[in-house]
Design a protein around this motif. Structure first.
Motif, PDB file in Angstrom:
ATOM      1  N   ALA A  54     -34.715 -12.351  18.945  1.00 25.85           N
ATOM      2  CA  ALA A  54     -35.213 -11.246  19.767  1.00 25.85           C
ATOM      3  C   ALA A  54     -35.868 -10.157  18.930  1.00 25.85           C
ATOM      4  O   ALA A  54     -36.912  -9.615  19.301  1.00 25.85           O
ATOM      5  N   GLU A  55     -35.243  -9.815  17.777  1.00 30.57           N
ATOM      6  CA  GLU A  55     -35.709  -8.648  17.018  1.00 30.57           C
ATOM      7  C   GLU A  55     -36.612  -9.013  15.848  1.00 30.57           C
ATOM      8  O   GLU A  55     -37.302  -8.145  15.312  1.00 30.57           O
ATOM      9  N   ALA A  79     -24.666 -15.037  18.451  1.00 30.48           N
ATOM     10  CA  ALA A  79     -25.178 -13.668  18.613  1.00 30.48           C
ATOM     11  C   ALA A  79     -26.169 -13.335  17.514  1.00 30.48           C
ATOM     12  O   ALA A  79     -27.203 -12.701  17.772  1.00 30.48           O
ATOM     13  N   ALA A  80     -25.873 -13.774  16.272  1.00 29.29           N
ATOM     14  CA  ALA A  80     -26.780 -13.495  15.151  1.00 29.29           C
ATOM     15  C   ALA A  80     -28.121 -14.201  15.369  1.00 29.29           C
ATOM     16  O   ALA A  80     -29.190 -13.617  15.141  1.00 29.29           O
ATOM     17  N   GLN A  81     -28.050 -15.454  15.829  1.00 27.39           N
ATOM     18  CA  GLN A  81     -29.286 -16.201  16.077  1.00 27.39           C
ATOM     19  C   GLN A  81     -30.125 -15.526  17.166  1.00 27.39           C
ATOM     20  O   GLN A  81     -31.342 -15.351  17.016  1.00 27.39           O
ATOM     21  N   GLU A  82     -29.455 -15.125  18.242  1.00 28.05           N
ATOM     22  CA  GLU A  82     -30.170 -14.460  19.345  1.00 28.05           C
ATOM     23  C   GLU A  82     -30.845 -13.181  18.878  1.00 28.05           C
ATOM     24  O   GLU A  82     -31.976 -12.878  19.264  1.00 28.05           O
ATOM     25  N   ARG A  83     -30.105 -12.454  18.013  1.00 22.91           N
ATOM     26  CA  ARG A  83     -30.643 -11.173  17.544  1.00 22.91           C
ATOM     27  C   ARG A  83     -31.882 -11.398  16.662  1.00 22.91           C
ATOM     28  O   ARG A  83     -32.868 -10.652  16.766  1.00 22.91           O
ATOM     29  N   ILE A  84     -31.822 -12.410  15.807  1.00 20.96           N
ATOM     30  CA  ILE A  84     -32.990 -12.698  14.958  1.00 20.96           C
ATOM     31  C   ILE A  84     -34.164 -13.152  15.827  1.00 20.96           C
ATOM     32  O   ILE A  84     -35.305 -12.718  15.636  1.00 20.96           O
ATOM     33  N   ASN A 133     -37.208  -6.762  12.743  1.00 17.35           N
ATOM     34  CA  ASN A 133     -36.380  -5.567  12.921  1.00 17.35           C
ATOM     35  C   ASN A 133     -34.884  -5.846  12.843  1.00 17.35           C
ATOM     36  O   ASN A 133     -34.078  -4.914  12.798  1.00 17.35           O
ATOM     37  N   ALA A 134     -34.491  -7.115  12.862  1.00 25.58           N
ATOM     38  CA  ALA A 134     -33.064  -7.443  12.756  1.00 25.58           C
ATOM     39  C   ALA A 134     -32.591  -7.063  11.352  1.00 25.58           C
ATOM     40  O   ALA A 134     -33.365  -7.128  10.391  1.00 25.58           O
ATOM     41  N   PRO A 135     -31.323  -6.641  11.222  1.00 28.63           N
ATOM     42  CA  PRO A 135     -30.822  -6.292   9.881  1.00 28.63           C
ATOM     43  C   PRO A 135     -30.929  -7.509   8.943  1.00 28.63           C
ATOM     44  O   PRO A 135     -30.764  -8.651   9.376  1.00 28.63           O
TER      45      PRO A 135
END
Lengths: 97, 476
Positions: free
Chosen positions: B65-66, B58-63, B69-71
């Motif tokens: 995608a975002e 999930a963390a990889q996907e978020r980085i 803007n990812a935290p």
């Protein structure tokens, strides 16, 4: 000066047992700590004015928005030392005789 | 020399993840490999968690995608002190009492870190129930200082400090009741922050001294400490002591900082080379355009005595809940009283029992005026003195500790161990934010051991602390 009797009494109040082996050591350490914190007795402090609000005070949360029943039941019951269903098993407190 | 992934800071790892020089899985694996290799000797972790594949993905996907803007904490492996609850994980506070206690919910700080996409690599060793300054009081063995394995990492957050210093994670959370983040940070060469009382929720932290406790970061740089602090802070309905932004007057962060130094307090108790490193840092700060201001804090000499009344009073109260009835160590005797006595006597180690007895004593009738009320008055006086001093300076500075890391067993009598906290306890008594950040080294037995400079700021002025810490870091 704390005596071994004082320490025994405190231990009973705190629901802790101190073995006889430990008692002398605990008592002498206790004395040293009390001697150190005893320096406070000599401290002259002007008390804050009555108008000054204390920095910390107790607050109560509104009793609202409870969790849905059983949200945590299973997890909490798992932590019980002994249980019957969802009930915590405790020792009988009042004797009959 | 290029760093291995586990040696990166949060800021460096976040940049590398976004630049696709590194995957979340690679970062996780590098940290776990280092932890598994080094932990048998250091004992920084009580438990290294298995990989949470779903969270890593999930963390990889978020980085991906975002991107920017990812935290910043997304995909960053963190170590968590063993007194902070992670749902479903054991949280033992390094005590036999809670050896098998499994958390039933996430601490608020953990929930916030999970939302930011951070990963948890393990739970770290500590002094039992956070009581100690060396991690020697853990029920599960001592932690060694990565800078010299014959020496303590400090405490009580010694496991978190050792894990960060040895690069067995990227950063960590600790808790600080009298110096338990700042003193190990100093002894392990890290930046550690005790936030303003009320800045960070304690919901889900195992309580020690409730008017003193705060959760805070242990990090490789001031910038990383700031990133972690920003992620965990904020008002929480589950902790009524949390405070909103702007409760206290805002403090500017000036370019030229005014650094207050209580010279009378330093006296001759500070080791010669620690004092020399401190004076050298001040001289360099002055040369860099900042101002050194003399401040007077006359009640400071009594701070440790006041702390060793207030803290045990709160400890004895908080630990009364551990009685072997509902959870934790549950020994069984003939009567209910036996159950209490056996569970508590078997469950608590010597230092914990000592402090419970001391707290029981200072709160008992006949002594409460001589000790507890006097300590409370000293606490209020300290706060007034600091507030007055901050009219003339932006921060107050002194060395974090009297000397660098000491050897195992060196401080076996309680008072000598308590003196480790002599400079750090005041910030817990006043509720003000305080930070330790590295200031040079001192040589002991041919080894260069890290030292910390301690900075205190007015309530909610963490920004000022980070600015001074950046200025100190820029000297090196």
């Amino acid at each position: 000066m704390a005596t071994t009797e004082d320490v025994k009494k405190l231990a009973a109040l705190a629901r802790i047992e101190i073995s006889d082996d430990e008692l002398a050591k605990f008592t002498s350490e206790f004395d040293a700590i009390l001697a150190y914190v005893g320096q406070l007795e000599s401290l002259e402090i002007q008390s804050a004015s009555a108008a000054e609000k204390p920095a910390l005070r107790n607050v109560m949360r509104e009793d609202s928005e409870p969790y849905a029943p059983r949200t945590f039941t299973e997890k909490l019951v798992e932590q019980f030392p002994a249980h019957e269903g969802d009930a915590l098993v405790v020792k009988q407190i009042i004797a009959h005789d | 020399m290029t760093k291995t992934p586990n040696e990166l800071t949060i800021a460096e790892a976040a940049r590398a993840l976004r630049a696709r020089e590194l995957t979340v899985r690679e970062l996780w694996s590098a940290c776990v490999a280092a932890a598994e290799a080094k932990n048998p000797e250091l004992n920084a972790y009580l438990e290294i968690f298995p990989a949470d594949d779903a969270a890593i993905a999930a963390a990889q996907e978020r980085i991906d995608a975002e991107g920017e803007n990812a935290p910043l904490l997304c995909g960053i492996p963190l170590a968590i002190k063993d007194n902070i609850l992670i749902d479903g994980r054991i949280a033992s506070a390094a005590s036999k009492m809670l050896e098998n206690y499994r958390a039933t919910y996430d601490a608020t700080v953990i929930a916030k870190l999970k939302e930011a996409g951070a990963l948890f690599i393990g739970r770290t060793n500590m002094d039992e129930f956070a009581m100690g300054s060396s991690t020697e009081h853990s029920a599960f063995g001592k932690t060694r200082n990565p800078h010299d394995q014959e020496r303590v990492p400090g405490g009580s957050s010694g496991g978190s400090a050792a894990a960060v210093a040895a690069h067995l994670c990227i950063a960590a959370l600790g808790t600080d009741t009298g110096g338990s983040i700042r003193q190990p940070a100093a002894l392990c060469g890290l930046t550690g922050l005790k936030p303003t009382y009320g800045a960070v929720s304690r919901s889900g932290a195992i309580a020690m001294g409730s008017s003193l406790d705060q959760i805070g970061p242990l990090a490789k740089t001031p910038e990383d400490a700031r990133i972690l602090f920003d992620a965990i802070r904020g008002v929480d309905p589950l902790d009524s002591t949390t405070i909103p932004d702007g409760l206290h007057p805002a403090r500017e962060v000036p370019k030229a900082l005014r650094i207050g130094v209580p010279r009378a307090l330093l006296g001759d108790t500070v080791s010669g080379d620690v004092r020399a490193a401190f004076d050298a840092s001040l001289a360099q700060l002055e040369a860099a355009g900042h101002t050194i201001v003399d401040v007077e804090l006359p009640t400071s000499g009594h701070a440790l005595a006041a702390y060793y009344v207030i803290m045990p009073a709160e400890v004895s109260t908080n630990l009364a809940r551990l009685d072997g009835v509902r959870y934790g160590h549950a020994a069984r005797g003939k009567s209910l009283l036996d159950d209490y006595l056996l569970s508590r006597t078997e469950g608590f180690g010597p230092e914990t029992r000592r402090r419970i007895l001391l707290g029981t004593f200072v709160l008992s009738s006949g002594y409460i005026d001589a000790y507890y009320r006097k300590a409370t008055a000293a606490r209020a006086a300290l706060r007034r003195e600091y507030e007055r001093a901050f009219e003339r300076c932006d921060v107050i500075a002194f060395p974090t500790t009297l000397s660098p890391a000491f050897k195992f067993g060196e401080k076996s009598d309680p008072i000598s161990m308590y003196l480790e906290d002599i400079f750090t306890v005041t910030a817990n008594l006043t509720g003000m934010p305080a930070l330790s950040t590295p200031m040079g080294t001192a040589e002991r037995d041919g080894k260069h051991l890290p030292l910390g400079i301690h900075l205190t700021a007015p309530h909610q002025a963490e920004r000022v602390l980070f600015a001074v810490a950046d200025a100190v870091a820029a000297l090196r």
